[in-house]
Design a protein around this motif. Sequence first.
Motif, mmCIF file in Angstrom:
data_model
loop_
_atom_site.group_PDB
_atom_site.id
_atom_site.type_symbol
_atom_site.label_atom_id
_atom_site.label_comp_id
_atom_site.label_asym_id
_atom_site.label_seq_id
_atom_site.Cartn_x
_atom_site.Cartn_y
_atom_site.Cartn_z
ATOM 1 N N ALA A 108 0.828 -1.214 0.000
ATOM 2 C CA ALA A 108 0.000 0.000 0.000
ATOM 3 C C ALA A 108 0.860 1.261 0.000
ATOM 4 O O ALA A 108 2.049 1.229 0.328
ATOM 5 C CB ALA A 108 -0.915 -0.015 1.220
ATOM 6 N N GLY A 109 0.229 2.360 -0.358
ATOM 7 C CA GLY A 109 0.927 3.637 -0.339
ATOM 8 C C GLY A 109 1.265 4.080 1.072
ATOM 9 O O GLY A 109 0.667 3.616 2.049
ATOM 10 N N PRO A 110 2.238 4.968 1.215
ATOM 11 C CA PRO A 110 2.657 5.412 2.550
ATOM 12 C C PRO A 110 1.540 6.142 3.283
ATOM 13 O O PRO A 110 0.726 6.841 2.674
ATOM 14 C CB PRO A 110 3.845 6.345 2.263
ATOM 15 C CG PRO A 110 3.700 6.742 0.832
ATOM 16 C CD PRO A 110 3.018 5.609 0.137
ATOM 17 N N VAL A 111 1.492 5.948 4.594
ATOM 18 C CA VAL A 111 0.501 6.598 5.454
ATOM 19 C C VAL A 111 1.189 7.703 6.235
ATOM 20 O O VAL A 111 2.271 7.506 6.795
ATOM 21 C CB VAL A 111 -0.132 5.575 6.432
ATOM 22 C CG1 VAL A 111 -1.171 6.252 7.318
ATOM 23 C CG2 VAL A 111 -0.777 4.426 5.654
ATOM 24 N N ASP A 112 0.570 8.861 6.277
ATOM 25 C CA ASP A 112 1.143 9.995 7.000
ATOM 26 C C ASP A 112 1.298 9.662 8.479
ATOM 27 O O ASP A 112 0.407 9.051 9.087
ATOM 28 C CB ASP A 112 0.244 11.225 6.823
ATOM 29 C CG ASP A 112 0.816 12.452 7.494
ATOM 30 O OD1 ASP A 112 1.740 13.059 6.931
ATOM 31 O OD2 ASP A 112 0.334 12.798 8.596
ATOM 32 N N ILE A 113 2.423 10.057 9.057
ATOM 33 C CA ILE A 113 2.705 9.710 10.451
ATOM 34 C C ILE A 113 1.655 10.286 11.393
ATOM 35 O O ILE A 113 1.312 9.676 12.420
ATOM 36 C CB ILE A 113 4.124 10.198 10.849
ATOM 37 C CG1 ILE A 113 4.529 9.629 12.210
ATOM 38 C CG2 ILE A 113 4.212 11.699 10.815
ATOM 39 C CD1 ILE A 113 4.665 8.145 12.244
ATOM 40 N N GLY A 114 1.084 11.433 11.033
ATOM 41 C CA GLY A 114 0.034 12.010 11.871
ATOM 42 C C GLY A 114 -1.214 11.143 11.902
ATOM 43 O O GLY A 114 -1.858 10.994 12.952
ATOM 44 N N VAL A 115 -1.564 10.558 10.758
ATOM 45 C CA VAL A 115 -2.715 9.649 10.693
ATOM 46 C C VAL A 115 -2.455 8.418 11.551
ATOM 47 O O VAL A 115 -3.338 7.936 12.266
ATOM 48 C CB VAL A 115 -2.999 9.254 9.229
ATOM 49 C CG1 VAL A 115 -4.099 8.198 9.157
ATOM 50 C CG2 VAL A 115 -3.376 10.478 8.408
ATOM 51 N N ILE A 116 -1.231 7.910 11.495
ATOM 52 C CA ILE A 116 -0.874 6.740 12.298
ATOM 53 C C ILE A 116 -0.985 7.056 13.787
ATOM 54 O O ILE A 116 -1.591 6.297 14.555
ATOM 55 C CB ILE A 116 0.553 6.266 11.943
ATOM 56 C CG1 ILE A 116 0.585 5.704 10.520
ATOM 57 C CG2 ILE A 116 1.045 5.217 12.945
ATOM 58 C CD1 ILE A 116 1.971 5.372 10.015
#
Length: 596
Positions: A35-43
């Motif tokens: 999958a595409g990268p997930v923003d660290i803030g979302v994590i």
Amino acid sequence: MPLPIRISHEGGIATFDIGVSLLDRRDVQLCLVQAGPVDIGVIERDGPRPAVVAALTQLFAQIPPGNGTALDHLLPGRAPTLILAPEYALGSQDWAAVDAAVRSSRRTLVLIAGFGVASGRTIEAWLDAGNDRYAAWDREDVGPLGDDNRYGAAWCWVHRPGGGTACIVFLKTFLEQAHETRIARMRRGRSVLRLRLDDIDLFPLICAEVVQAEAPGAPTTRERIRAVLQADGRDALPVLVTASLLQDAPANKNWRRAIDRFVNEVSATRCVRFVTCNQACCPYDSDEEVDRWRSLSGAFGPFATYHRGLRASGGGRPISVPGTAEGVLVRGSGPTIAAGPLTFLEPSPVTALDLWNIEYTLPLTEEGLGTRRAIDEIAEAHELERLTRRLPVEPGWNRRLTEGLEAVRHHLAGTAHPLAKSLLSSLLSGTAGTRIDPDALEPHLEILGEALHGLAALAGLAGLDWHGIEEGHGQLRLDGSGTHVLVWRDPRLGGLEMLRCLEAWARASQPHPRLIVVGTGRRQNLPEGPVMGDRRSDVTEPPADPNDFSLPRTHRAVTCVGLQRVADIYMDGTIPIADAVAALLDLLAAADREAA
């Protein structure tokens, strides 16, 4: 009907003994969701991941209704399937949509996907909210997770059509030291999950657990797995260790060391495979040692088993950890689904080069599954397209080169001749048509870069098009005269040797349009001007009077232009792009007159 499950806890391992089979004739049908990268803030706030949810739910959806699912097309036959997604691929609120999709499947499957960062309150509320939900730790022994504590976690679904569905949550037992240890109230789990299925042992791990270093009195994840396997009496059955990753440095030597240890040290008596699924993280790198690791999603086996190396496929690229492990990585480093059989067969003369045969790839978008691109499953096309982005374009060079590289990429994505295999061959071997291994370009990257830049300088010019002939030589064609243009940078032959090859080619009796060769050789330039018959090109011919009609004669018209003359134009960023285009067209027009 619930799945038959027996749970035990020992030695830091939570064993789920489940009456389900995953092998199909010693193969596991494997699907990686890179999958595409997930923003660290979302994590960190445990936000939703709609793109991954869309991809996973669309895998199980009918397309069109009554014509099977996307997964049926990726992996035909509805054999038992393992789907692996990266660490933090989902948020806590994404579970319901994915669970419904899994339960709709008409094939036996195991789906593993990381989620979080989730609070203890969220995880325990999920466990208490329904049946068929399990914790991979002894809840009575461990006690509450703590409402405000945070955890990296993953879900593991085990589904059998008509036989029930279970979902197990397991916690990351070793934290990533650079970022996760800095998250407030971040905690780790205590048990590693083991699925003890009817025909295989499966250990799903999460990222840093794989690279955990040894420490006195604290057994690593690998040591725990080895201990539980040694105490087990199932030596005839294979072992599969999976790792859901969030890693932005795939070429880091720690991963090479971890791959070595998991394929070689987990068990001395059982067949072990190690599978990784990372988020798409490494688009392109000019350094081959970095670029060859792509996004680190793939499958690995021991070097002792695959000492001859592994076979490439359109979507899979062989990778070697010298002397310790051999593997196949997903060739594309962008958001991609890759699927195909992972084998546990003992190598034979027929299967010795096969580990994971990636039969199908599919790009992922923000809306879920993308449209299949043929370029992603043709190794030559993919590697050439990748090189057009990896090769450095100096700031002071003419913008004509940037436009031309885009024209090359557009051509590679289509079906017009020359196809990628011919294109790669002609750039490095000219008219010889030598097959070039797209996964063994490292020794020739600089030379191939010169050839690609020379081709890009000409590609897309008005009055110049791809030649479009299946058996044609060269890459381009002048619209007016029909003359073909061949850009050739040979890594082995000197300029005079290239000239001899062209003289031999020119004597062939089969008709071919006139040919302009823009080239240079190894340590020696290609002599410019028309190619004339020369007895040194065929020493079987005896000396004869120049007027003797039996002397070798050229049947095809060829003229040569130095590749450096094209380079001098595209490397000059001080002239307007229109002037650069005019200079290139004038150069070809003069050569065309010579060839005529």
